[in-house]
Design a protein around this motif. Structure first.
Motif, short mmCIF file in Angstrom:
data_model
loop_
_atom_site.label_atom_id
_atom_site.label_comp_id
_atom_site.label_asym_id
_atom_site.label_seq_id
_atom_site.Cartn_x
_atom_site.Cartn_y
_atom_site.Cartn_z
N GLY A 83 -54.75 -15.38 -14.63
CA GLY A 83 -56.20 -15.24 -14.55
C GLY A 83 -56.77 -14.04 -15.28
O GLY A 83 -57.97 -13.80 -15.22
N ARG A 84 -55.93 -13.31 -15.98
CA ARG A 84 -56.41 -12.16 -16.73
C ARG A 84 -57.03 -12.63 -18.05
O ARG A 84 -56.55 -13.59 -18.66
N PRO A 85 -58.05 -11.93 -18.50
CA PRO A 85 -58.65 -12.29 -19.80
C PRO A 85 -57.60 -12.25 -20.90
O PRO A 85 -56.82 -11.29 -21.00
N ARG A 86 -57.55 -13.30 -21.71
CA ARG A 86 -56.58 -13.37 -22.80
C ARG A 86 -57.28 -13.23 -24.15
O ARG A 86 -56.87 -12.47 -25.00
N ARG A 87 -58.33 -14.04 -24.36
CA ARG A 87 -59.09 -13.96 -25.61
C ARG A 87 -60.47 -14.56 -25.38
O ARG A 87 -60.67 -15.38 -24.50
N ALA A 96 -69.98 -8.77 -19.66
CA ALA A 96 -69.45 -8.52 -18.32
C ALA A 96 -69.53 -9.78 -17.46
O ALA A 96 -68.61 -10.09 -16.70
N SER A 97 -70.62 -10.52 -17.59
CA SER A 97 -70.77 -11.77 -16.85
C SER A 97 -69.71 -12.78 -17.26
O SER A 97 -69.16 -13.50 -16.43
N THR A 98 -69.40 -12.82 -18.54
CA THR A 98 -68.37 -13.74 -19.04
C THR A 98 -67.02 -13.39 -18.45
O THR A 98 -66.26 -14.27 -18.06
N VAL A 99 -66.69 -12.12 -18.35
CA VAL A 99 -65.41 -11.69 -17.79
C VAL A 99 -65.36 -11.96 -16.29
O VAL A 99 -64.32 -12.36 -15.76
N ALA A 100 -66.47 -11.81 -15.60
CA ALA A 100 -66.50 -11.96 -14.15
C ALA A 100 -66.47 -13.42 -13.68
O ALA A 100 -66.01 -13.71 -12.58
N ASP A 101 -66.95 -14.34 -14.48
CA ASP A 101 -67.09 -15.74 -14.08
C ASP A 101 -66.11 -16.63 -14.80
O ASP A 101 -65.60 -16.30 -15.86
#
Length: 77
Positions: free
Chosen positions: A56-60, A18-23
């Motif tokens: 800015g959306r998570p891609r991979r 979750a931290s990786t996705v948020a930052d």
């Protein structure tokens, strides 16, 4: 999360994800255990970074997990 992640480590690994996705930038280094199908517990250290698309959306997620079981055994010996 993979069902193979040790139950006691699932919350910490989920928090790291979750931290990786948020930052922005690389995610935290996290130590966790997995339980193999034969019941053997292995200790891993994982780290990685999240790539985002132009909006800015998570891609991979690109990461690596290293087996540090022998290191853990040496510490306990």
């Amino acid at each position: 999360l993979c069902a193979c992640v040790h139950p006691d480590d699932r919350a910490a690994l989920q928090a790291a994800l979750a931290s990786t996705v948020a930052d922005d930038g690389p995610g935290p280094r996290v130590e966790y255990r997995v339980v193999r199908p034969d019941g053997e517990v292995r200790h891993l250290v994982g780290a990685g970074t999240l790539q985002r698309d132009a909006d800015g959306r998570p891609r991979r997620f690109i990461g690596v997990s290293t087996d540090v079981t022998e290191r853990e055994r040496a510490v306990l010996a």
